[in-house]
Design a protein around this motif. Structure first.
Motif, PDB file in Angstrom:
ATOM      1  N   CYS A  11      -1.207 -13.155   3.515  1.00 33.50           N
ATOM      2  CA  CYS A  11      -1.048 -13.013   4.978  1.00 33.50           C
ATOM      3  C   CYS A  11      -0.552 -14.319   5.601  1.00 33.50           C
ATOM      4  O   CYS A  11      -1.106 -14.829   6.572  1.00 33.50           O
ATOM      5  N   ASP A  41       3.171 -12.301   1.982  1.00 37.87           N
ATOM      6  CA  ASP A  41       2.900 -11.514   3.178  1.00 37.87           C
ATOM      7  C   ASP A  41       3.487 -10.112   2.991  1.00 37.87           C
ATOM      8  O   ASP A  41       4.695  -9.924   3.039  1.00 37.87           O
ATOM      9  N   VAL A  72      -2.115  -0.997   4.993  1.00 36.82           N
ATOM     10  CA  VAL A  72      -1.467  -1.283   3.705  1.00 36.82           C
ATOM     11  C   VAL A  72      -0.730  -0.035   3.203  1.00 36.82           C
ATOM     12  O   VAL A  72       0.415  -0.110   2.745  1.00 36.82           O
ATOM     13  N   LEU A  75       2.449   0.372   5.258  1.00 40.24           N
ATOM     14  CA  LEU A  75       3.413  -0.727   5.046  1.00 40.24           C
ATOM     15  C   LEU A  75       4.229  -0.454   3.781  1.00 40.24           C
ATOM     16  O   LEU A  75       5.439  -0.649   3.747  1.00 40.24           O
TER      17      LEU A  75
HETATM   18  S1  SF4 Z   1      -0.740  -6.504   4.793  1.00 42.23           S
HETATM   19 FE1  SF4 Z   1       0.147  -7.750   6.478  1.00 42.23          FE
HETATM   20  S2  SF4 Z   1      -1.530  -8.038   7.972  1.00 42.23           S
HETATM   21 FE2  SF4 Z   1      -2.430  -7.238   6.043  1.00 42.23          FE
HETATM   22  S3  SF4 Z   1      -3.130  -9.071   4.953  1.00 42.23           S
HETATM   23 FE3  SF4 Z   1      -1.078  -8.620   4.217  1.00 42.23          FE
HETATM   24  S4  SF4 Z   1       0.338  -9.750   5.521  1.00 42.23           S
HETATM   25 FE4  SF4 Z   1      -1.657  -9.736   6.549  1.00 42.23          FE
END
Ligand code: SF4
Ligand code: SF4
Lengths: 134, 284
Positions: A11, A41, A72, A75
């Motif tokens: 992160c 990240d 997650v 993403l």
């Molecule tokens: S998924 Fe994105 S917000 Fe979550 S820990 Fe990783 S970088 Fe950070």
């Protein structure tokens, strides 16, 4: 049985994961004898649709130290690299302690916890009494 | 170059045959440094699996026997591999060496942009297109099946979670936001009752910039066109924007950088038309 892979998210581009938690988790991983993948990240990788997310998602059972499982999951999906619902366990460094996260990472048993379907957190009245904080 | 067109350099710490192990604290220092610089790092060791190789360039770092890095190449010619001996290197030198290789291989440079962009939870999304018609910066679009998607995430305004507040299903996340459910935390019933919050915001604005965004009405447009005293209009707008910033948690600099009212009206109409077209195609 081969233990699940480990993926650690640092992160890097925000201060939302407590520094002491992510540092302690990375330190313990580095001290252990285990192989692991670490990324700076996941958000940045998702934004750039980094092709490596595909290999990270598709290499079999995986435990991921990052943040909220719902974040997650989507993403990865946004980068066209869906995580396997039945073979991914997300540890949340935003709310769990380093000890909890490491205990789960080093435990060879996988406890899949990606949200499946539309779930809504029950209100306090709907929870069984034992689960309501007093 | 768009973020999506760049490839990344993958760093591998090798500590197997033909190389010495790193001390745990050296490994931690070097890994932390590389992660802070935006690189993806893999540690290969006897105890466990890592993700398979892909077509990204690989830089293999190790304390190789005799201080000599091996020479090797991918038999299939798909992966570009380099080896680098790091015997005696501290973490700064490791990072500097990696950065040199990154530049030579033309791999992505990280950290120029804070990854702030909406992520859609399709388990919740009903494809209502409110986000598409709300966003003025062209972040949203639709795919071939007329399904909402985030198309231009680098257009998103850093630290602005405004569109997540217009989503009736709490389906829009910004994983780097401070609080739930926008950060990805589980959605609660209370979150779904945010209609009240939305009404409060429009009441606050009473016809200013964001009211225009919401209503897209002729009435609002004519109100702007009657603003003959530019200074007065600007002061009024700034007052409203400051109120909005605190009510909606939208950074003042984002609000202050909004385009002129006419441009907002034009973009709002464009976004609305896009959303309308997608909704119409869905029903065909
Ligand atoms: S998924 Fe994105 S917000 Fe979550 S820990 Fe990783 S970088 Fe950070
Ligand atoms: S506003 Fe929410 S539910 Fe509607 S299309 Fe956008 S993400 Fe989906």
């Amino acid at each position: 049985m081969t233990p699940p892979r480990i993926l650690y998210c640092n992160c890097t581009y925000a201060q939302v994961v407590p520094k002491e938690v992510k540092e302690a988790v990375l330190k313990r991983l580095c001290e252990s004898g285990v192989a692991f993948d670490a990324v700076a990240d996941l958000c940045e990788m998702s934004a750039r649709q980094d092709a490596s997310l595909k290999r990270l998602a598709e290499g079999g059972a995986v435990k991921i130290a990052a943040c909220y499982p719902r974040a997650v999951k989507w993403l990865f999906h946004a980068a066209k690299a869906a995580l396997p619902t039945e073979a991914a366990e997300i540890l949340n460094m935003r709310v769990q302690s380093a000890d909890e996260v490491c205990a789960a990472l080093f435990n060879p048993e996988l406890k899949p916890n990606l949200p499946a379907g539309k779930t809504t957190k029950p209100s306090a009245e709907e929870l069984p009494k034992s689960e309501v904080a007093v | 170059m768009s973020l999506k067109d760049q490839t990344a350099l993958r760093i591998v710490f090798y500590e197997g045959d033909g190389a010495q192990s790193l001390e745990a604290q050296d490994r931690f220092a070097a890994m932390s440094r590389l992660l802070e610089k935006g690189f993806a790092v893999t540690r290969v060791a006897g105890g466990g699996r890592v993700a398979p190789a892909d077509r990204a360039s690989l830089l293999v770092l190790g304390r190789f026997d005799g201080g000599r890095a091996p020479q090797a190449e991918d038999a299939h010619g798909q992966v570009h591999i380099r080896f680098q001996d790091i015997s005696g290197f501290d973490s700064n030198r490791v990072a500097a060496t990696v950065e040199t290789v990154r530049a030579e291989t033309n791999a992505a440079k990280h950290g120029d942009w804070k990854p702030w962009f909406p992520v859609i939870d399709y388990d919740r999304c009903t494809n209502c297109m409110q986000c598409l018609s709300f966003c003025l910066f062209g972040v949203y679009g639709v795919d071939e099946q007329q399904r909402i998607q985030v198309q231009n995430n680098d257009n998103c305004k850093t630290n602005c979670p405004a569109c997540s507040r217009v989503c009736p299903e709490a389906a829009i996340m910004f994983p780097k936001y401070k609080a739930g459910p926008i950060n990805g935390d589980v959605v609660s019933d209370a979150d779904l009752q945010r209609e009240k919050m939305k009404v409060d915001i429009s009441a606050l604005l009473g016809g200013d910039v964001y009211a225009l965004l919401r209503e897209r009405s002729e009435k609002a447009k004519s109100r702007f066109s009657k603003e003959r005293d530019a200074n007065k209009a600007l002061t009024e707008r700034q007052k409203c924007l400051v109120k909005l910033a605190s009510a909606g948690d939208i950074p003042p600099e984002v609000l202050m950088s909004l385009p002129s009212p006419e441009e907002i009206a034009r973009r709002a109409e464009e976004a609305m038309a896009k959303a309308q077209a997608a909704l119409t195609k869905q029903t065909l």
